[in-house]
Design an enzyme around this catalytic site. Structure first.
Site, PDB file in Angstrom:
ATOM      1  N   THR A  86     -11.440  32.755   0.758  1.00  0.00           N
ATOM      2  CA  THR A  86     -10.979  32.580   2.217  1.00  0.00           C
ATOM      3  C   THR A  86      -9.687  32.886   2.379  1.00  0.00           C
ATOM      4  O   THR A  86      -9.239  33.644   3.613  1.00  0.00           O
ATOM      5  CB  THR A  86     -11.584  31.242   2.581  1.00  0.00           C
ATOM      6  OG1 THR A  86     -12.885  31.121   2.341  1.00  0.00           O
ATOM      7  CG2 THR A  86     -11.147  31.110   4.260  1.00  0.00           C
ATOM      8  N   LYS A 142     -15.552  28.677   3.908  1.00  0.00           N
ATOM      9  CA  LYS A 142     -15.416  27.612   2.827  1.00  0.00           C
ATOM     10  C   LYS A 142     -15.385  28.145   1.505  1.00  0.00           C
ATOM     11  O   LYS A 142     -16.188  27.839   0.776  1.00  0.00           O
ATOM     12  CB  LYS A 142     -16.177  26.325   3.287  1.00  0.00           C
ATOM     13  CG  LYS A 142     -15.866  25.741   4.475  1.00  0.00           C
ATOM     14  CD  LYS A 142     -17.064  24.643   4.658  1.00  0.00           C
ATOM     15  CE  LYS A 142     -16.776  23.887   6.092  1.00  0.00           C
ATOM     16  NZ  LYS A 142     -15.760  22.997   6.182  1.00  0.00           N
ATOM     17  N   CYS A 143     -14.818  29.203   1.343  1.00  0.00           N
ATOM     18  CA  CYS A 143     -14.872  29.888   0.029  1.00  0.00           C
ATOM     19  C   CYS A 143     -13.629  30.094  -0.858  1.00  0.00           C
ATOM     20  O   CYS A 143     -12.439  30.164  -0.023  1.00  0.00           O
ATOM     21  CB  CYS A 143     -15.439  31.384   0.318  1.00  0.00           C
ATOM     22  SG  CYS A 143     -15.631  32.609  -1.277  1.00  0.00           S
ATOM     23  N   GLY A 144     -13.570  30.218  -2.230  1.00  0.00           N
ATOM     24  CA  GLY A 144     -12.458  30.456  -2.808  1.00  0.00           C
ATOM     25  C   GLY A 144     -11.871  31.752  -2.372  1.00  0.00           C
ATOM     26  O   GLY A 144     -10.396  31.799  -2.676  1.00  0.00           O
TER      27      GLY A 144
END
Length: 189
Positions: free
Chosen positions: A79, A75-77
Site C-alpha cells: 500500500t 490494506k496490503c504490504g
C-alpha cells in the site's frame, strides 16, 4: 382453465424475458465492455470504465499517452506504493498517466467502498492521480479490461500493485510485478 393456462404462459414469458435481461455476473461496474469480447479488442482505448465516483470514462482520452494501470489495495504490504505512484504522477505526468483500479482479489485487502477507498487514498497519501471503481482483476469475474491486459502481456496480477504499462499505441503492454517500484519502472522507460 384457459385463464390459468394463459396466466402461466404470461408468467413463464416474463421469467424468460427477465432472465435474458439480467446483468452478466462476470461484468463489474467499472467497465462497460459486457457485450464485447475483450480478446477481440485491439487497443486499450476501446474500453469505457467508471471512475471512483461512478462517472463514465472513455479510455480513448489517453490516446497517444503511455499509461500505467495498477491494481491497488488499501490494506496490503505494498500500500505505501500509493505514495510512489503519486510521486510518479507529480514528476512524470508529461511521460506517463497513472490509473489506479482498486481490487479485492488477494486476501480481502480492499474491503472498502469506492468512497472509503477515495477518502483513504486522499487523506493518507494525497492521491490525485485517476482512481476508478473497484473491480475484480482475476478469476471468473475478472473485469474485461484486465482480461485484455492479461492476454496482451501474457501475465495476470499475482498480487496487489501489479503494473501494466500500455504504450502510446494503445496495443503494447508490459507487465511488472508488485515488488517493482513504480518510480524505477518509469525511470527506465
Amino acid at each position: 382453465m384457459r385463464i390459468i393456462l394463459f396466466n402461466l404462459f404470461i408468467l413463464s414469458s416474463l421469467i424468460l424475458v427477465a432472465a435474458g435481461c439480467s446483468n452478466n455476473p462476470k461484468t463489474s461496474d467499472a467497465s462497460d465492455m459486457s457485450t464485447t469480447n475483450p480478446t477481440s479488442v485491439e487497443t486499450v482505448y476501446e474500453f469505457k470504465v467508471k471512475d471512483i465516483d461512478g462517472n463514465d470514462v472513455d479510455l480513448s482520452k489517453y490516446k497517444g499517452k503511455k499509461i500505467m494501470i495498477v491494481n491497488v489495495a488499501s490494506k496490503c504490504g505494498f500500500t505505501p506504493q500509493y505514495e510512489d505512484l503519486q510521486n510518479v504522477k507529480e514528476k512524470y505526468s508529461d511521460k506517463i498517466t497513472i490509473l489506479g483500479f482498486p481490487a479485492n482479489n488477494f486476501g480481502g485487502q480492499e474491503p472498502g467502498s469506492n468512497q472509503e477507498i477515495k477518502e483513504f487514498c486522499s487523506a493518507k497519501f494525497g492521491v490525485d492521480f485517476e482512481m476508478f471503481s473497484k473491480i475484480s482483476v482475476k478469476g471468473s469475474d475478472r473485469d474485461p479490461l484486465y482480461t485484455w491486459l492479461a492476454e496482451k502481456a501474457d501475465e495476470e496480477p499475482t498480487w496487489n500493485f501489479c503494473k501494466y504499462i500500455v504504450g502510446e499505441d494503445g496495443k503494447t503492454v508490459d507487465f511488472y510485478n508488485s515488488r517493482m517500484n513504480p518510480m524505477e519502472i518509469v525511470e527506465k522507460l
